[in-house]
Design an enzyme around this catalytic site. Structure first.
Site, mmCIF file in Angstrom:
data_model
loop_
_atom_site.group_PDB
_atom_site.id
_atom_site.type_symbol
_atom_site.label_atom_id
_atom_site.label_comp_id
_atom_site.label_asym_id
_atom_site.label_seq_id
_atom_site.Cartn_x
_atom_site.Cartn_y
_atom_site.Cartn_z
ATOM 1 N N SER A 7 47.378 48.925 46.860
ATOM 2 C CA SER A 7 47.848 49.651 45.672
ATOM 3 C C SER A 7 47.268 49.031 44.406
ATOM 4 O O SER A 7 46.585 47.999 44.457
ATOM 5 C CB SER A 7 49.386 49.642 45.603
ATOM 6 O OG SER A 7 49.839 48.358 45.238
ATOM 7 N N GLY A 8 47.545 49.656 43.291
ATOM 8 C CA GLY A 8 47.237 49.102 41.974
ATOM 9 C C GLY A 8 45.786 48.670 41.801
ATOM 10 O O GLY A 8 44.843 49.357 42.207
ATOM 11 N N ASP A 28 46.960 43.874 53.364
ATOM 12 C CA ASP A 28 48.187 44.067 52.585
ATOM 13 C C ASP A 28 49.385 43.841 53.500
ATOM 14 O O ASP A 28 49.298 44.069 54.707
ATOM 15 C CB ASP A 28 48.232 45.491 51.995
ATOM 16 C CG ASP A 28 49.064 45.560 50.732
ATOM 17 O OD1 ASP A 28 48.474 45.741 49.644
ATOM 18 O OD2 ASP A 28 50.301 45.418 50.813
ATOM 19 N N ASP A 50 50.945 39.135 55.696
ATOM 20 C CA ASP A 50 51.526 38.516 54.500
ATOM 21 C C ASP A 50 50.607 37.346 54.141
ATOM 22 O O ASP A 50 50.333 36.487 54.994
ATOM 23 C CB ASP A 50 52.934 38.028 54.848
ATOM 24 C CG ASP A 50 53.635 37.382 53.659
ATOM 25 O OD1 ASP A 50 52.963 36.821 52.773
ATOM 26 O OD2 ASP A 50 54.876 37.425 53.643
ATOM 27 N N VAL A 51 50.136 37.299 52.895
ATOM 28 C CA VAL A 51 49.179 36.247 52.529
ATOM 29 C C VAL A 51 49.769 34.839 52.633
ATOM 30 O O VAL A 51 49.024 33.858 52.690
ATOM 31 C CB VAL A 51 48.598 36.452 51.107
ATOM 32 C CG1 VAL A 51 47.691 37.669 51.058
ATOM 33 C CG2 VAL A 51 49.700 36.539 50.053
ATOM 34 N N TYR A 139 55.591 33.162 37.102
ATOM 35 C CA TYR A 139 54.348 33.939 37.246
ATOM 36 C C TYR A 139 53.160 33.256 36.563
ATOM 37 O O TYR A 139 52.125 33.017 37.191
ATOM 38 C CB TYR A 139 54.576 35.337 36.680
ATOM 39 C CG TYR A 139 53.396 36.266 36.771
ATOM 40 C CD1 TYR A 139 53.068 36.899 37.966
ATOM 41 C CD2 TYR A 139 52.604 36.538 35.656
ATOM 42 C CE1 TYR A 139 51.986 37.763 38.042
ATOM 43 C CE2 TYR A 139 51.524 37.406 35.727
ATOM 44 C CZ TYR A 139 51.219 38.009 36.925
ATOM 45 O OH TYR A 139 50.146 38.870 36.998
ATOM 46 N N LYS A 143 49.627 31.456 38.125
ATOM 47 C CA LYS A 143 48.281 31.926 37.793
ATOM 48 C C LYS A 143 47.442 30.777 37.226
ATOM 49 O O LYS A 143 46.238 30.684 37.477
ATOM 50 C CB LYS A 143 48.355 33.097 36.812
ATOM 51 C CG LYS A 143 49.042 34.335 37.398
ATOM 52 C CD LYS A 143 48.296 34.877 38.604
ATOM 53 C CE LYS A 143 48.827 36.209 39.071
ATOM 54 N NZ LYS A 143 48.018 36.789 40.151
HETATM 55 N N1 LIG Z 1 48.783 45.209 36.503
HETATM 56 C C1 LIG Z 1 48.554 44.299 35.544
HETATM 57 O O1 LIG Z 1 48.744 44.576 34.345
HETATM 58 C C2 LIG Z 1 48.078 42.918 35.880
HETATM 59 C C3 LIG Z 1 47.769 42.056 34.825
HETATM 60 C C4 LIG Z 1 47.334 40.772 35.116
HETATM 61 C C5 LIG Z 1 47.187 40.371 36.425
HETATM 62 N N2 LIG Z 1 47.495 41.220 37.443
HETATM 63 C C6 LIG Z 1 47.330 40.742 38.820
HETATM 64 O O2 LIG Z 1 46.602 41.691 39.564
HETATM 65 C C7 LIG Z 1 46.965 41.616 40.936
HETATM 66 C C8 LIG Z 1 47.310 43.002 41.454
HETATM 67 O O3 LIG Z 1 48.470 43.448 40.765
HETATM 68 P P1 LIG Z 1 48.878 44.987 40.637
HETATM 69 O O4 LIG Z 1 49.262 45.197 39.229
HETATM 70 O O5 LIG Z 1 47.853 45.853 41.254
HETATM 71 O O6 LIG Z 1 50.230 44.970 41.485
HETATM 72 P P2 LIG Z 1 50.762 45.924 42.644
HETATM 73 O O7 LIG Z 1 52.177 45.532 42.836
HETATM 74 O O8 LIG Z 1 50.449 47.355 42.355
HETATM 75 O O9 LIG Z 1 49.886 45.512 43.908
HETATM 76 C C9 LIG Z 1 50.079 44.315 44.591
HETATM 77 C C10 LIG Z 1 49.698 44.540 46.037
HETATM 78 O O10 LIG Z 1 49.849 43.296 46.707
HETATM 79 C C11 LIG Z 1 50.550 43.502 47.912
HETATM 80 N N3 LIG Z 1 51.274 42.284 48.245
HETATM 81 C C12 LIG Z 1 52.320 41.743 47.570
HETATM 82 N N4 LIG Z 1 52.748 40.641 48.201
HETATM 83 C C13 LIG Z 1 51.952 40.474 49.282
HETATM 84 C C14 LIG Z 1 51.897 39.514 50.328
HETATM 85 N N5 LIG Z 1 52.793 38.512 50.396
HETATM 86 N N6 LIG Z 1 50.951 39.641 51.264
HETATM 87 C C15 LIG Z 1 50.056 40.673 51.230
HETATM 88 N N7 LIG Z 1 50.079 41.619 50.287
HETATM 89 C C16 LIG Z 1 51.009 41.522 49.318
HETATM 90 C C17 LIG Z 1 51.479 44.668 47.635
HETATM 91 O O11 LIG Z 1 51.913 45.302 48.841
HETATM 92 C C18 LIG Z 1 50.598 45.548 46.756
HETATM 93 O O12 LIG Z 1 49.818 46.427 47.538
HETATM 94 C C19 LIG Z 1 48.132 40.630 41.007
HETATM 95 O O13 LIG Z 1 47.669 39.370 41.413
HETATM 96 C C20 LIG Z 1 48.627 40.574 39.581
HETATM 97 O O14 LIG Z 1 49.268 39.347 39.293
HETATM 98 C C21 LIG Z 1 47.939 42.486 37.201
#
Ligand SMILES: NC(=O)c1ccc[n+]([C@@H]2O[C@H](COP(=O)([O-])OP(=O)(O)OC[C@H]3O[C@@H](n4cnc5c(N)ncnc54)[C@H](O)[C@@H]3O)[C@@H](O)[C@H]2O)c1
Length: 242
Positions: A7-8, A28, A50-51, A139, A143
């Site tokens: 996702s995302g 994932d 799970d990572v 968080y 990071k």
């Molecule tokens: N969206 C933002 O604005 C933003 C900003 C800065 C950094 N980030 C970073 O970008 C990365 C992606 O975030 P996102 O916004 O797409 O979030 P999201 O929640 O949409 O996606 C995260 C994905 O990671 C998976 N996931 C979570 N825990 C897991 C685990 N233990 N094992 C395997 N998979 C796991 C989830 O199922 C999901 O598919 C993250 O590391 C987040 O910290 C995001």
């Protein structure tokens, strides 16, 4: 291989890599979302793990078949709330997924990359690890720890042909932040505070991944690339002189 690719940001990174010709592994903890992303891409492999679970990671890598050329440590979580109100479980979950999980994934792929003498690990960090915001528990700390480990990986593995870099996204209108930007006021305040006057898109991060993994970036090692439209450098612009 992209962790959290279901996702995302991760799903966009997967699609961008696939469009550039990579055979992509989508790892994932949610097998349904990984499969849904893989279904739209020829040759993509969905891997459920799970990572933070080293045994599950080893099994997923065995399914993938070979050490990937590129690992994108993108899986991450955030727990909102005041530092003193978060539970020990909130603390542990944030450290286990973001920091320990990224290190375990790197550890799982490193032997194959080192044996081959080539590979690249990109850790998705956050501007919160550079300048932390309040109300998001551990968080930012996780990071910052990932950024430090990026440098350690670059030092230890660079001499054997494996690069490590990080990308720190800013205010991205996708994934875990999207609910914030569904509020028009929050959207206006946040995008107005960015020197480029817009929120970031998942594609901005995917493009940074493609660049860092390209030949043009072959000499970049141990670097954290901030992709935020300039927002974390803008404190003086936010504070009027009078
Ligand atoms: N969206 C933002 O604005 C933003 C900003 C800065 C950094 N980030 C970073 O970008 C990365 C992606 O975030 P996102 O916004 O797409 O979030 P999201 O929640 O949409 O996606 C995260 C994905 O990671 C998976 N996931 C979570 N825990 C897991 C685990 N233990 N094992 C395997 N998979 C796991 C989830 O199922 C999901 O598919 C993250 O590391 C987040 O910290 C995001």
């Amino acid at each position: 291989m992209v962790t959290g690719g279901g996702s995302g940001l991760g799903a966009d990174i997967v699609r961008a890599l696939a469009a550039a010709g990579y055979r992509v592994g989508i790892l994932d903890r949610d097998p349904g979302s990984a499969r849904a992303v893989a279904d739209g891409i020829a040759d993509a492999v969905a891997l459920a793990a799970d990572v933070a679970d080293a045994d599950a990671l080893a099994a997923a890598l065995a399914d993938f078949g070979a050490a990937p050329d590129l690992l994108v440590n993108n899986a991450g979580i955030v727990r909102f709330g005041a530092l003193e109100e978060q539970s020990p479980e909130d603390y542990a979950a944030t450290v286990n997924v973001n920091f320990l999980g990224s290190c375990l994934c790197a550890r799982a792929v490193a032997p194959g990359m080192l044996e081959r003498g080539s590979g690249h690990i990109i850790n998705i960090t956050s501007v919160n690890g550079v300048h932390p915001a309040p109300g998001i528990g551990l968080y930012g700390g996780t990071k910052a720890a990932m950024a430090c480990m990026t440098q350690a990986m670059a030092l230890e593995w660079g001499p054997r042909g494996v690069r490590a870099n990080a990308i720190a996204p800013g205010f991205i209108d996708a994934g875990m932040s999207r609910p914030i930007y569904e509020n028009p006021q929050a959207r206006a305040v946040r995008s107005g505070g960015v020197p480029l006057r817009r929120l970031g898109e998942a594609a901005d991060i995917a493009h940074a991944v493609l660049f860092l993994d390209s030949e043009q970036a072959a000499y970049i090692n141990g670097h954290e690339l901030v992709v935020d439209g300039g927002v974390i450098n803008s404190v003086l612009a936010q504070l009027p002189r009078s």
